[in-house]
Design a protein around this motif. Structure first.
Motif, PDB file in Angstrom:
ATOM      1  N   LYS A  69     -62.342  -9.735 -58.293  1.00 45.53           N
ATOM      2  CA  LYS A  69     -62.014  -9.097 -59.060  1.00 45.53           C
ATOM      3  C   LYS A  69     -60.520  -8.569 -58.868  1.00 45.53           C
ATOM      4  CE  LYS A  69     -66.187  -6.555 -61.201  1.00 45.53           C
ATOM      5  NZ  LYS A  69     -66.868  -5.517 -61.292  1.00 45.53           N
ATOM      6  N   ALA A  70     -60.378  -7.965 -57.918  1.00 41.60           N
ATOM      7  CA  ALA A  70     -58.926  -7.600 -57.434  1.00 41.60           C
ATOM      8  C   ALA A  70     -58.168  -8.845 -57.369  1.00 41.60           C
ATOM      9  CB  ALA A  70     -59.000  -6.950 -55.973  1.00 41.60           C
ATOM     10  N   LEU A  71     -58.421 -10.096 -56.856  1.00 39.76           N
ATOM     11  CA  LEU A  71     -57.444 -11.150 -57.011  1.00 39.76           C
ATOM     12  C   LEU A  71     -57.303 -11.505 -58.188  1.00 39.76           C
ATOM     13  CD1 LEU A  71     -59.202 -13.054 -54.123  1.00 39.76           C
ATOM     14  CD2 LEU A  71     -56.755 -12.183 -54.194  1.00 39.76           C
ATOM     15  N   LEU A  72     -58.360 -11.595 -59.127  1.00 36.30           N
ATOM     16  CA  LEU A  72     -58.090 -11.980 -60.547  1.00 36.30           C
ATOM     17  C   LEU A  72     -57.184 -10.988 -61.380  1.00 36.30           C
ATOM     18  CD1 LEU A  72     -58.872 -13.293 -63.319  1.00 36.30           C
ATOM     19  CD2 LEU A  72     -60.791 -11.895 -63.466  1.00 36.30           C
ATOM     20  N   ARG A  73     -57.313  -9.781 -60.884  1.00 34.70           N
ATOM     21  CA  ARG A  73     -56.529  -8.723 -61.496  1.00 34.70           C
ATOM     22  C   ARG A  73     -54.829  -8.896 -61.186  1.00 34.70           C
ATOM     23  NH1 ARG A  73     -57.879  -2.197 -61.821  1.00 34.70           N
ATOM     24  NH2 ARG A  73     -56.065  -1.610 -62.785  1.00 34.70           N
ATOM     25  N   ALA A  74     -54.734  -9.395 -60.008  1.00 34.43           N
ATOM     26  CA  ALA A  74     -53.241  -9.710 -59.635  1.00 34.43           C
ATOM     27  C   ALA A  74     -52.770 -10.806 -60.230  1.00 34.43           C
ATOM     28  CB  ALA A  74     -53.405  -9.682 -57.897  1.00 34.43           C
ATOM     29  N   MET A  75     -53.703 -11.901 -60.381  1.00 30.83           N
ATOM     30  CA  MET A  75     -53.332 -13.101 -60.937  1.00 30.83           C
ATOM     31  C   MET A  75     -52.859 -12.829 -62.479  1.00 30.83           C
ATOM     32  SD  MET A  75     -55.941 -15.380 -58.892  1.00 30.83           S
ATOM     33  CE  MET A  75     -55.280 -16.986 -59.184  1.00 30.83           C
ATOM     34  N   LEU A  76     -53.462 -11.730 -63.042  1.00 31.32           N
ATOM     35  CA  LEU A  76     -53.151 -11.616 -64.493  1.00 31.32           C
ATOM     36  C   LEU A  76     -51.921 -10.691 -64.908  1.00 31.32           C
ATOM     37  CD1 LEU A  76     -56.827 -11.158 -65.442  1.00 31.32           C
ATOM     38  CD2 LEU A  76     -55.368 -13.099 -66.384  1.00 31.32           C
ATOM     39  N   GLU A  77     -51.316 -10.509 -63.652  1.00 35.15           N
ATOM     40  CA  GLU A  77     -49.862  -9.681 -63.732  1.00 35.15           C
ATOM     41  C   GLU A  77     -48.906 -10.530 -64.242  1.00 35.15           C
ATOM     42  OE1 GLU A  77     -50.983  -5.720 -61.291  1.00 35.15           O
ATOM     43  OE2 GLU A  77     -49.733  -7.207 -60.577  1.00 35.15           O
ATOM     44  N   PRO A  78     -47.821 -10.092 -64.791  1.00 35.70           N
ATOM     45  CA  PRO A  78     -46.472 -10.827 -65.098  1.00 35.70           C
ATOM     46  C   PRO A  78     -45.701 -10.840 -64.184  1.00 35.70           C
ATOM     47  CG  PRO A  78     -46.536  -8.686 -66.239  1.00 35.70           C
ATOM     48  CD  PRO A  78     -47.867  -8.737 -65.610  1.00 35.70           C
ATOM     49  N   VAL A  79     -45.768 -11.407 -62.846  1.00 35.88           N
ATOM     50  CA  VAL A  79     -45.236 -11.201 -61.584  1.00 35.88           C
ATOM     51  C   VAL A  79     -43.792 -11.699 -61.699  1.00 35.88           C
ATOM     52  CG1 VAL A  79     -45.158 -12.209 -59.212  1.00 35.88           C
ATOM     53  CG2 VAL A  79     -47.227 -11.678 -60.201  1.00 35.88           C
ATOM     54  N   ASP A  80     -43.437 -12.765 -62.353  1.00 41.88           N
ATOM     55  CA  ASP A  80     -42.146 -13.319 -62.697  1.00 41.88           C
ATOM     56  C   ASP A  80     -41.317 -12.128 -63.397  1.00 41.88           C
ATOM     57  OD1 ASP A  80     -42.544 -15.494 -61.253  1.00 41.88           O
ATOM     58  OD2 ASP A  80     -43.066 -16.728 -62.916  1.00 41.88           O
ATOM     59  N   ALA A  81     -41.689 -11.552 -64.555  1.00 45.15           N
ATOM     60  CA  ALA A  81     -41.264 -10.766 -65.323  1.00 45.15           C
ATOM     61  C   ALA A  81     -40.731  -9.392 -64.373  1.00 45.15           C
ATOM     62  CB  ALA A  81     -41.710 -10.388 -66.534  1.00 45.15           C
ATOM     63  N   LEU A  82     -42.008  -8.873 -63.668  1.00 42.95           N
ATOM     64  CA  LEU A  82     -41.610  -7.995 -62.750  1.00 42.95           C
ATOM     65  C   LEU A  82     -40.461  -7.952 -61.685  1.00 42.95           C
ATOM     66  CD1 LEU A  82     -45.479  -6.579 -62.518  1.00 42.95           C
ATOM     67  CD2 LEU A  82     -43.519  -5.538 -63.880  1.00 42.95           C
ATOM     68  N   LYS A  83     -40.691  -9.219 -61.130  1.00 41.70           N
ATOM     69  CA  LYS A  83     -39.563  -9.580 -60.106  1.00 41.70           C
ATOM     70  C   LYS A  83     -38.350  -9.580 -60.692  1.00 41.70           C
ATOM     71  CE  LYS A  83     -42.305 -12.082 -56.367  1.00 41.70           C
ATOM     72  NZ  LYS A  83     -42.593 -13.265 -56.142  1.00 41.70           N
ATOM     73  N   SER A  84     -38.059 -10.296 -61.817  1.00 43.50           N
ATOM     74  CA  SER A  84     -37.093 -10.470 -62.565  1.00 43.50           C
ATOM     75  C   SER A  84     -36.191  -8.846 -63.009  1.00 43.50           C
ATOM     76  CB  SER A  84     -36.957 -11.157 -63.770  1.00 43.50           C
ATOM     77  OG  SER A  84     -35.687 -11.297 -64.635  1.00 43.50           O
ATOM     78  N   ALA A  85     -37.120  -8.012 -63.181  1.00 50.95           N
ATOM     79  CA  ALA A  85     -36.616  -6.795 -63.641  1.00 50.95           C
ATOM     80  C   ALA A  85     -36.392  -5.946 -62.610  1.00 50.95           C
ATOM     81  CB  ALA A  85     -37.769  -5.831 -64.339  1.00 50.95           C
ATOM     82  N   GLU A  86     -36.910  -6.010 -61.444  1.00 50.89           N
ATOM     83  CA  GLU A  86     -36.522  -5.501 -60.101  1.00 50.89           C
ATOM     84  C   GLU A  86     -35.039  -6.059 -59.655  1.00 50.89           C
ATOM     85  OE1 GLU A  86     -39.546  -4.180 -57.265  1.00 50.89           O
ATOM     86  OE2 GLU A  86     -38.695  -6.041 -56.093  1.00 50.89           O
ATOM     87  N   LEU A  87     -34.832  -7.466 -59.679  1.00 46.13           N
ATOM     88  CA  LEU A  87     -33.717  -8.126 -59.149  1.00 46.13           C
ATOM     89  C   LEU A  87     -32.625  -7.561 -59.915  1.00 46.13           C
ATOM     90  CD1 LEU A  87     -32.480  -9.954 -57.208  1.00 46.13           C
ATOM     91  CD2 LEU A  87     -32.881 -11.800 -58.824  1.00 46.13           C
ATOM     92  N   GLN A  88     -32.777  -7.159 -61.429  1.00 45.53           N
ATOM     93  CA  GLN A  88     -31.819  -6.855 -62.181  1.00 45.53           C
ATOM     94  C   GLN A  88     -31.523  -5.260 -62.074  1.00 45.53           C
ATOM     95  OE1 GLN A  88     -32.320  -8.444 -66.183  1.00 45.53           O
ATOM     96  NE2 GLN A  88     -33.109 -10.446 -65.266  1.00 45.53           N
ATOM     97  N   GLY A  89     -32.312  -4.748 -61.329  1.00 50.37           N
ATOM     98  CA  GLY A  89     -32.183  -2.985 -61.335  1.00 50.37           C
ATOM     99  C   GLY A  89     -32.784  -2.565 -62.408  1.00 50.37           C
ATOM    100  N   ASP A  90     -33.658  -2.900 -63.190  1.00 46.42           N
ATOM    101  CA  ASP A  90     -34.088  -2.572 -64.354  1.00 46.42           C
ATOM    102  C   ASP A  90     -35.671  -1.778 -63.821  1.00 46.42           C
ATOM    103  OD1 ASP A  90     -35.203  -1.576 -66.793  1.00 46.42           O
ATOM    104  OD2 ASP A  90     -34.815  -3.397 -67.743  1.00 46.42           O
ATOM    105  N   TYR A  91     -35.563  -0.739 -63.066  1.00 41.81           N
ATOM    106  CA  TYR A  91     -36.657  -0.411 -62.490  1.00 41.81           C
ATOM    107  C   TYR A  91     -37.515   0.524 -63.609  1.00 41.81           C
ATOM    108  CZ  TYR A  91     -33.863  -1.092 -58.609  1.00 41.81           C
ATOM    109  OH  TYR A  91     -33.346  -1.611 -57.376  1.00 41.81           O
ATOM    110  N   THR A  92     -36.912   0.951 -64.753  1.00 42.71           N
ATOM    111  CA  THR A  92     -37.672   1.484 -65.800  1.00 42.71           C
ATOM    112  C   THR A  92     -38.691   0.394 -66.364  1.00 42.71           C
ATOM    113  OG1 THR A  92     -35.688   2.816 -66.575  1.00 42.71           O
ATOM    114  CG2 THR A  92     -37.549   2.472 -68.107  1.00 42.71           C
ATOM    115  N   LEU A  93     -38.274  -0.834 -66.740  1.00 38.95           N
ATOM    116  CA  LEU A  93     -38.938  -1.878 -67.262  1.00 38.95           C
ATOM    117  C   LEU A  93     -40.173  -2.155 -66.054  1.00 38.95           C
ATOM    118  CD1 LEU A  93     -39.765  -3.796 -69.264  1.00 38.95           C
ATOM    119  CD2 LEU A  93     -37.905  -5.519 -68.154  1.00 38.95           C
TER     120      LEU A  93
END
Length: 423
Positions: A347-371
């Motif tokens: 279940k934990a692996l499934l939950r992790a696979m259902l997260e928008p990883v690319d969008a989160l990494k992009s926000a982090e790289l751009q310094g958009d920590y709010t997003l």
């Protein structure tokens, strides 16, 4: 129920699709992941080579719930019942003491033939097998030392046992067509402060060099070494510390096993994965729940389990990570413990696979920590449960808590029949 599960899945699928997450593809990837389910939950780490032996090596199992397996056949029966409630095809992790043989054989003389019934069964069930030498609960480990023992004869006994275990692991891999991981853990250490910390570690290094000297085909067999912070009877000093095995594993291209319960109470193994992965070709995990340090409770979907899963998914570590479970609880139905712990890990692996990883990494790289924060928090209430229910139905295992009724029936018809006081 079937229509409800399907409808809930379709609704959830459309929500995830808005973020570019294809739930159908996620479930295909999830089905490829194999969790190595530890056999020793089923009988409280007793094994079958020395049934009357005392459990030693800093290991303790509490509780006397009825129905513990007392024979290899009973243990396999219980495992079959557990796997019938767990989605996917997985592996079984054996310790050397679980040999299925009528022959009186010492640990340094075990051979593949002593585990042939396990191999035959695994083939029939479509399962893989992993392996572990058993360097505890033996008269030659009674003083708390094995591969680092000062007596060369005792040290040789454990070296020969580990050599034999590797050959058995390689046999498993060849027969089943699935790579077997053979993991070496030893309990060696002192209860009180030692004067000489270096010499036992030198002996352990030399012993491991001898154990691993024989080259085995990595297609069928991989070696792993496992550290520990301290244990009962080795509170002051453990020979095989994390630093020792990290150095040894990196120097010798050996898998390093991270056990969730083998570190300081404020440490977590999730934070170690990204560092270790930069310098190794793979990692072995022993997923457990150290409620009070190494207490090996049944895995629940807590924050650390989710963080482990996220690290594996976010950094694409699943192809090179071997996920094993390691807990033992004799206070509850042992088959149910397997089901709860394994389902939660998946279940934990499934939950992790259902997260928008690319969008989160992009926000982090751009310094958009709010997003980053907002999106992470919103996804905590996304309907991953509907995806999980559909996956269970797709894999033809019980949906949600339906498995509990099946466990209760199995308990009445099988487990309680083993204990005469309940018949």
């Amino acid at each position: 129920m079937e229509n409800q599960v399907k409808q809930a899945y379709e609704a959830a699928k459309s929500l995830y699709a808005q973020h570019g997450i294809d739930t159908d593809e996620v479930l295909k990837k999830l089905a490829e992941i194999k969790v190595s389910v530890h056999c020793w939950q089923g009988d409280d780490v007793k094994g079958f080579l020395n049934k009357d032996g005392e459990l030693t090596g800093g290991i303790s199992v509490t509780g006397q719930y009825p129905g513990a397996a007392t024979t290899p056949a009973e243990l396999r029966e219980d495992l079959e019942q557990a796997f019938s409630m767990i989605p996917g095809k997985h592996k079984v992790n054996l310790h050397a003491i679980y040999a299925d043989t009528d022959e009186q054989v010492e640990l340094d003389r075990i051979e593949p033939k002593h585990y042939e019934n396990w191999v035959k069964w695994a083939k029939e069930q479509g399962l893989g097998l992993d392996f572990n030498p058993t360097c505890f609960s033996h008269e030659k480990s009674s003083d708390g030392f094995t591969l680092s023992h000062s007596d060369p004869e005792i040290r040789k006994f454990w070296i020969d046992h580990c050599k034999a275990s590797r050959r058995i692991g390689a046999y498993f891999g060849e027969q089943l067509g699935q790579t077997c991981v053979t993991n070496v853990w030893v309990p060696d250490g002192f209860k009180d402060n030692p004067v000489d910390r270096m010499t036992p570690r030198k002996r352990l290094k030399d012993s491991l060099d001898e154990v691993f000297a024989e080259k085995l085909d990595p297609k069928y067999h991989l070696d792993a070494v496992e550290s520990k912070l301290f244990g009962l009877g080795s509170e002051a000093y453990v020979v095989g510390s994390h630093e020792f095995y990290m150095g040894y594993g990196l120097q010798n291209d050996t898998l390093i096993c991270l056990d969730a319960g083998h570190f300081h109470p404020t440490e977590v193994i999730s934070n170690k994965l990204s560092s270790l992965a930069l310098f190794t070709n793979g990692i072995l995990l022993h997923v457990s729940r150290p409620m009070r340090w190494d207490s090996d409770h049944v895995v629940i979907m807590d924050d650390e389990l989710l963080e482990i899963a996220r690290e594996l998914v976010r950094h694409d570590l699943l192809p090179t990570t071997h996920i094993g479970l390691d807990f033992f609880d004799g206070s509850i139905n042992r088959v149910a413990a397997w089901v709860v712990g394994t389902r939660n890990t998946i279940k934990a692996l499934l939950r992790a696979m259902l997260e928008p990883v690319d969008a989160l990494k992009s926000a982090e790289l751009q310094g958009d920590y709010t997003l980053r924060l907002a999106l992470t928090e919103e996804f905590k209430t996304y309907p991953f449960g509907a995806i999980w229910d559909y996956y269970c139905a797709q894999q033809k295992v019980p949906v949600r808590e339906q498995w509990i009724a099946e466990i209760k029936t199995y308990e009445q018809e099988v487990l309680l029949q083993r204990d005469k006081s309940f018949v």
